[in-house]
Structure formats: structure tokens, C-alpha cells
Scaffold this motif. Structure first.
Motif, PDB file in Angstrom:
ATOM      1  N   TYR A   1      33.766  33.847  46.470  1.00 44.04           N
ATOM      2  CA  TYR A   1      34.272  34.631  45.352  1.00 44.04           C
ATOM      3  C   TYR A   1      35.078  35.806  45.888  1.00 44.04           C
TER       4      TYR A   1
ATOM      5  N   TYR B   1      36.755  39.467  44.853  1.00 48.35           N
ATOM      6  CA  TYR B   1      36.722  40.557  43.883  1.00 48.35           C
ATOM      7  C   TYR B   1      37.663  41.667  44.337  1.00 48.35           C
TER       8      TYR B   1
ATOM      9  N   GLN C   1      38.211  45.948  43.772  1.00 49.91           N
ATOM     10  CA  GLN C   1      37.570  47.167  43.282  1.00 49.91           C
ATOM     11  C   GLN C   1      38.546  48.327  43.386  1.00 49.91           C
TER      12      GLN C   1
ATOM     13  N   TYR D   1      39.103  52.478  43.078  1.00 48.34           N
ATOM     14  CA  TYR D   1      38.255  53.614  43.404  1.00 48.34           C
ATOM     15  C   TYR D   1      37.493  54.101  42.175  1.00 48.34           C
ATOM     16  N   GLY D   2      36.169  54.244  42.332  1.00 47.25           N
ATOM     17  CA  GLY D   2      35.354  54.766  41.243  1.00 47.25           C
ATOM     18  C   GLY D   2      35.052  53.786  40.137  1.00 47.25           C
ATOM     19  N   GLU D   3      35.416  52.525  40.330  1.00 46.48           N
ATOM     20  CA  GLU D   3      35.194  51.546  39.282  1.00 46.48           C
ATOM     21  C   GLU D   3      34.376  50.367  39.804  1.00 46.48           C
ATOM     22  N   GLY D   4      34.034  49.493  38.888  1.00 49.79           N
ATOM     23  CA  GLY D   4      33.271  48.309  39.267  1.00 49.79           C
ATOM     24  C   GLY D   4      34.161  47.237  39.862  1.00 49.79           C
ATOM     25  N   LEU D   5      33.558  46.130  40.224  1.00 51.63           N
ATOM     26  CA  LEU D   5      34.278  45.021  40.832  1.00 51.63           C
ATOM     27  C   LEU D   5      34.845  44.111  39.745  1.00 51.63           C
TER      28      LEU D   5
ATOM     29  N   PHE E   1      36.360  40.407  39.021  1.00 50.95           N
ATOM     30  CA  PHE E   1      36.411  39.057  39.563  1.00 50.95           C
ATOM     31  C   PHE E   1      37.852  38.556  39.593  1.00 50.95           C
TER      32      PHE E   1
ATOM     33  N   LEU F   1      36.956  42.428  48.165  1.00 50.39           N
ATOM     34  CA  LEU F   1      35.688  41.965  48.727  1.00 50.39           C
ATOM     35  C   LEU F   1      35.535  40.477  48.511  1.00 50.39           C
TER      36      LEU F   1
ATOM     37  N   LEU G   1      24.743  36.844  45.315  1.00 49.06           N
ATOM     38  CA  LEU G   1      25.907  36.864  46.190  1.00 49.06           C
ATOM     39  C   LEU G   1      25.693  37.824  47.349  1.00 49.06           C
ATOM     40  N   THR G   2      26.147  37.405  48.517  1.00 53.91           N
ATOM     41  CA  THR G   2      26.239  38.284  49.681  1.00 53.91           C
ATOM     42  C   THR G   2      27.700  38.650  49.837  1.00 53.91           C
ATOM     43  N   PHE G   3      27.963  39.940  50.112  1.00 55.76           N
ATOM     44  CA  PHE G   3      29.347  40.400  50.183  1.00 55.76           C
ATOM     45  C   PHE G   3      29.753  40.808  51.593  1.00 55.76           C
ATOM     46  N   GLY G   4      31.047  40.663  51.862  1.00 56.01           N
ATOM     47  CA  GLY G   4      31.628  41.237  53.056  1.00 56.01           C
ATOM     48  C   GLY G   4      31.765  42.738  52.866  1.00 56.01           C
ATOM     49  N   THR G   5      32.160  43.448  53.915  1.00 61.17           N
ATOM     50  CA  THR G   5      32.251  44.915  53.842  1.00 61.17           C
ATOM     51  C   THR G   5      33.539  45.393  53.196  1.00 61.17           C
TER      52      THR G   5
ATOM     53  N   TYR H   1      22.887  46.145  42.949  1.00 60.80           N
ATOM     54  CA  TYR H   1      23.426  46.351  44.287  1.00 60.80           C
ATOM     55  C   TYR H   1      23.618  47.854  44.513  1.00 60.80           C
TER      56      TYR H   1
ATOM     57  N   PHE I   1      25.445  49.463  41.461  1.00 67.65           N
ATOM     58  CA  PHE I   1      26.120  48.547  40.560  1.00 67.65           C
ATOM     59  C   PHE I   1      25.148  47.527  40.016  1.00 67.65           C
TER      60      PHE I   1
ATOM     61  N   GLY J   1      29.114  46.045  36.215  1.00 66.30           N
ATOM     62  CA  GLY J   1      29.299  47.280  35.477  1.00 66.30           C
ATOM     63  C   GLY J   1      30.144  48.252  36.286  1.00 66.30           C
TER      64      GLY J   1
END
Lengths: 111, 111
Positions: free
Chosen positions: A33, A35, A37, A39-43, A45, A88, A99-103, B35, B90, B103
Motif C-alpha cells: 500500500y 500512502y 502524508q 505535514y500535520g495531517e493524516g495519511l 491512501f 509511505l 499494516l507495517t510501514f516503512g519510515t 499507531y 493516528f 484520522g
């Protein structure tokens, strides 16, 4: 546990230039997946890839999953300031829903 | 409006205090997730829930408590806040096998 490595960590490109972000997994990906993002907001998709060799596009963004399902790339064509943000990749370890995310890769687009 | 909402958006608390972060979704998604996002660590899963009354630990659950008495709500409680829990939190939800929807986050500062 599954680890996702993203490269580069940060990127500064001039408006109009193309760029690629990579996401590499230590294990076979059962769903990858992307995503974005701001700044200051959610992810938000962007795209989901599940099959080896799959490629999807939305506007000027194309994502690919390699045949072995261990690496994905996100390509932006003719970048615009609106593309700036953190990208991400996330993956599911097997059939689990978490889900596992990259940095993340921080993208700046200069005028 | 349909979606996923987190409250509060910003919170400052003192070490040792109990803090609860709220998450509400209107899609009736079965899965919900918490998260935390920290510089250098990316997004790390704290807890997740597959359905009402079913919760499970993620990667970094210590110091946190969750509950899910209703499908639409998934509160996260810090029982005794520590400075190391200063982070952006999040909440996300999803249907089985589908992308997570996030969110806008809660920025928590523990002084």
C-alpha cells in the motif's frame, strides 16, 4: 517480523522533474500500500498492489510491484508542488489485516 | 459526515496523568488500529481490534490500554503518561483486506 526499507529518505526535485521512490521488503509482500502524508495531517491512501508484476496509475503517479513481490516503486511524472509530502509504503504480513510501514520518504518540490 | 475522527487534535498533559484519546468511525469497519508516529521510527502499531470486544497487541503496546465496546469507537488510554509517549497518534479503520483509512491524528505532549 516484516521490515520495509524506503529509499531515498528525502528528496528535493525541481518542479516538472520525474522521480522514483523505492520500497523493499525482507519478506514476500501480501499486499503493498502506498500512502501520502502532508505535514500535520493524516495519511491519504494512494494505491494498493497485490499481484506480482502489477502496475497501477492515478493521475501522474504510477506504482509497480515486482514479480517476486518484494520490491515496489512509486514514480511521479512531471512533479508539481502539490506532490510534496511524505510518502509511505505499508505491507501486510501474510493474511493479517494490520499494516507495517516503512519510515517514509520526504519529498520537496521546488519551483 | 462519513469518516474517521480523532479527538482531541492537540493535548498537553503532565507525567503520571491518565489520558484518553478518542477515535470514531462511521463506516462500520470491523478493524480499527492505533499507531504512533515518531521521527526516526515511522509509524508503529500500538494496538488493533478485529471486532467489538476483540483487541490485540501491536509492536509497542506497553503503557497503553484499549477497549472496543462498540464497533465505531476505539479509545486509547495512557494509564500513566510518560515523556516517551510524546508523539503523534493516528487511528485507522478498515474492512478486511482493504486499505486502512486514517484520522488526522492527535498530537500529544507529555511534560
Amino acid at each position: 517480523s516484516q521490515e520495509l526499507e524506503q529509499s531515498p529518505q528525502s528528496l528535493i526535485v525541481q518542479e516538472g522533474k520525474n522521480l522514483t521512490i523505492n520500497c523493499t521488503s525482507s519478506k514476500t509482500l501480501y499486499g503493498l500500500y502506498w500512502y501520502k502524508q502532508k505535514y500535520g495531517e493524516g495519511l491519504i491512501f494512494l494505491m494498493m498492489l497485490q499481484k506480482g508484476g502489477e502496475e497501477k496509475s492515478h493521475e501522474k503517479i504510477t506504482a509497480k510491484l515486482d514479480e517476486k513481490k518484494q520490491q515496489s516503486s512509486l514514480h511521479i511524472t512531471a512533479s508539481q508542488p502539490s506532490h510534496a509530502g511524505i510518502y509511505l509504503c505499508g505491507a501486510r504480513p501474510g493474511t493479517a489485516s494490520k499494516l507495517t510501514f516503512g519510515t517514509g520518504t520526504r519529498l520537496q518540490v521546488t519551483l | 459526515d462519513a469518516g474517521i475522527t480523532q479527538s482531541p487534535r492537540y493535548k498537553i498533559t503532565e507525567t503520571g496523568r491518565q489520558v484518553t484519546l478518542m477515535c470514531h468511525q462511521t463506516w462500520s469497519h470491523s478493524y480499527m488500529f492505533w499507531y504512533r508516529q515518531d521521527l526516526g521510527h515511522g509509524l508503529r502499531l500500538i494496538y488493533y481490534s478485529a471486532a467489538a470486544d476483540i483487541t490485540d497487541k501491536g509492536e509497542v503496546p506497553d503503557g497503553y490500554v484499549v477497549s472496543r465496546s462498540k464497533t465505531e469507537n476505539f479509545p486509547l488510554t495512557l494509564e500513566s503518561a510518560t515523556r516517551s509517549q510524546t508523539s503523534v497518534y493516528f487511528c485507522a479503520s478498515s474492512a478486511a483486506g482493504s486499505p486502512l483509512h486514517f484520522g488526522n491524528g492527535t498530537r500529544l505532549t507529555v511534560t
